[in-house]
Design an enzyme around this catalytic site. Sequence first.
Site, PDB file in Angstrom:
ATOM      1  N   SER A 111       0.746  -1.185  -0.237  1.00 19.02           N
ATOM      2  CA  SER A 111       0.068  -0.071  -0.159  1.00 19.02           C
ATOM      3  C   SER A 111       0.782   1.184  -0.077  1.00 19.02           C
ATOM      4  O   SER A 111       1.915   1.327   0.537  1.00 19.02           O
ATOM      5  CB  SER A 111      -0.865  -0.055   1.311  1.00 19.02           C
ATOM      6  OG  SER A 111      -1.554   1.263   1.372  1.00 19.02           O
ATOM      7  N   TYR A 130      -1.605  -0.602  10.801  1.00 18.99           N
ATOM      8  CA  TYR A 130      -1.688  -1.257   9.179  1.00 18.99           C
ATOM      9  C   TYR A 130      -0.496  -0.981   8.114  1.00 18.99           C
ATOM     10  O   TYR A 130       0.098  -1.853   7.883  1.00 18.99           O
ATOM     11  CB  TYR A 130      -2.975  -0.590   8.956  1.00 18.99           C
ATOM     12  CG  TYR A 130      -3.240  -0.966   7.443  1.00 18.99           C
ATOM     13  CD1 TYR A 130      -3.612  -2.438   7.013  1.00 18.99           C
ATOM     14  CD2 TYR A 130      -3.101  -0.122   6.255  1.00 18.99           C
ATOM     15  CE1 TYR A 130      -3.634  -2.807   5.594  1.00 18.99           C
ATOM     16  CE2 TYR A 130      -3.224  -0.279   5.106  1.00 18.99           C
ATOM     17  CZ  TYR A 130      -3.320  -1.585   4.636  1.00 18.99           C
ATOM     18  OH  TYR A 130      -3.344  -2.159   3.310  1.00 18.99           O
ATOM     19  N   LYS A 177       2.249  -3.667   6.806  1.00 18.88           N
ATOM     20  CA  LYS A 177       2.627  -3.888   5.247  1.00 18.88           C
ATOM     21  C   LYS A 177       4.286  -3.577   4.783  1.00 18.88           C
ATOM     22  O   LYS A 177       4.906  -4.327   4.226  1.00 18.88           O
ATOM     23  CB  LYS A 177       1.989  -2.785   4.447  1.00 18.88           C
ATOM     24  CG  LYS A 177       0.428  -3.148   4.351  1.00 18.88           C
ATOM     25  CD  LYS A 177       0.308  -4.421   3.581  1.00 18.88           C
ATOM     26  CE  LYS A 177      -1.329  -4.647   3.397  1.00 18.88           C
ATOM     27  NZ  LYS A 177      -1.570  -5.915   2.692  1.00 18.88           N
ATOM     28  N   LEU A 195     -13.872   6.868   1.092  1.00 17.81           N
ATOM     29  CA  LEU A 195     -14.510   7.859   0.254  1.00 17.81           C
ATOM     30  C   LEU A 195     -15.689   7.415  -0.715  1.00 17.81           C
ATOM     31  O   LEU A 195     -16.771   7.509  -0.581  1.00 17.81           O
ATOM     32  CB  LEU A 195     -13.858   9.054  -0.404  1.00 17.81           C
ATOM     33  CG  LEU A 195     -14.485  10.123  -1.004  1.00 17.81           C
ATOM     34  CD1 LEU A 195     -15.131  10.833  -0.063  1.00 17.81           C
ATOM     35  CD2 LEU A 195     -13.352  11.065  -1.766  1.00 17.81           C
TER      36      LEU A 195
END
Length: 341
Positions: free
Chosen positions: A124, A148, A152, A199
Site C-alpha cells: 500500500s 496497518y 505492510k 470515500l
Amino acid sequence: MKVFVTGGAGYIGSHTLVQLLAAGHEVCVFDNFANSSPVALDRVRQLTNRDMGLVQADIRDADALCDAVTTFAPDAVVHFAGLKAVGESSDLPLLYYQTNVSGTMNLLAAMDAAGCTRIVFSSSATVYGEAHYLPFDEDHPIAPTNPYGRTKAMAEGIIGDWAKATSDASAVLLRYFNPVGAHESGRIGEDPQGIPNNLMPYVAQVAVGRRASLQIFGDDYDTRDGTGERDYIHVVDLAAAHLAAIECAASTSGCEAVNVGTGQGVTVRELVAAYERASGRPIATNVVARRSGDVASSYAATTKAARLLNWRAAFNIDDMCATSWRWQSTNVDGYGAGETQ
Ligand code: NAD
Ligand code: UDP
C-alpha cells in the site's frame, strides 16, 4: 500457469480472479471469508464461465496453509489476504501483526515447502507515510504512521529478505494507491461491512440512499478546492497490474516495489461531482473537521510500473464512478446475507 491466490474472494482479489481465469490460468483461492462472501466467487465463475479451487482456511493456520500450497503446487502466488482498516489496526494491533505479518511468513514458508519462488504482494502507498515530496516514487522513505501501514512495511521487508535468501526467487510488491470502481458488468464490486471508512464506497451509499450525507473531512487543505487529494485507481486496472506483475516475476529475479496509481490527484469535491454525473443523483455533503492522520495530497509516480511491468492505468475517474454506480445500484446491499445468485 498455476496461481495460488490468498484473499481471492475480496474486493481486489475477485477482480483479479476474473482476469486470471480469462487469461487461462489455473487458480486456487485460499480465504477464510473474514471480510468477503462466497457469493463473490460464484459471480466470478458466472462472469468467466470457469471454475477455481477453493480452500476455506485462515492464513494464521500455518499447517492448513502449507497443506494447501503444497497440494496445489503453484507456479506463482498472489497474496491479497489481510486486514486493511487503518482505525481498527490501532485498536487491535496484535490481530493485524498476526494476520498481515505472521500470515505472510506462513505463506513464504509454505512456498518454500512447495518449491514455489514467485510472489506478488498487496502492499500500500500507506507505507510512505507523510510526503517528503510528490509524486511518491518507490525510493521515497518508508515511514508508515499507523499499525496497518507498519504491517505492510514489515511484510515488504520480510519478502525482500526471503527473496535474497532464496535462489531464483522473484517478488513484486505492488503499492496500491486508492483502489475504487467495479467490474464493468456491475456483478462484482466493493462490499464494505458496516459504515465505509473510505470515500468512494461512502459516496456510493449516499447516492443509493443508504446514507444521508457525506461528511467532507476538511476543506482547508492546500489543494485546488481545499479538500483532500488522492490517486484513485480503477480496480480493473489494478487487477491488470497483477497479471503484469506475475509475468514480470516469471522473467526476473529479486524483489521490486512498484507503485500502482494513475499519477493524477482527484479531490474529494471532484470525486463527488464525478459521482453525481455518473449516477444522475445529487450527493449531499457537509464539511466537518479534518480526519486525524490525513494528508493533503497523495499521488503516484508511475514510471517504474510502465518500465518494469509495461503497465499503465487505462481508466479515468468517470469510468471509476460509472462502474461503482452500476455495482452499487444493482446490489444495494452488496452481496447480501450470503445468498447465491
Ligand atoms: P478485502 O478485505 O476485500 O480482501 C481481503 C481478503 O482476505 C478477504 O476476502 C478476506 O476474507 C481475506 N482474509 C482476511 N483475513 C484472512 C485470513 N486471516 N485468512 C484468510 N483470508 C483472510 O480487501 P481488498 O481491498 O481486496 O484488499 C486486498 C489486499 O490489498 C489487502 O492485503 C489490503 O491490505 C491491500 N490493499 C488494499 C487497499 C484498498 O484500499 N482496498 C489499498 C492498499 C492495499
Ligand atoms: N474522506 C472524506 N469523507 C469520508 C471519507 C474520506 O472527506 O467519509 C476524504 C479523506 O479525508 C481523504 C479522501 O477522502 O481526503 C480519501 O479518503 P480514503 O479514506 O478513501 O483514502 P485514504 O485517506 O486512506 O487515502
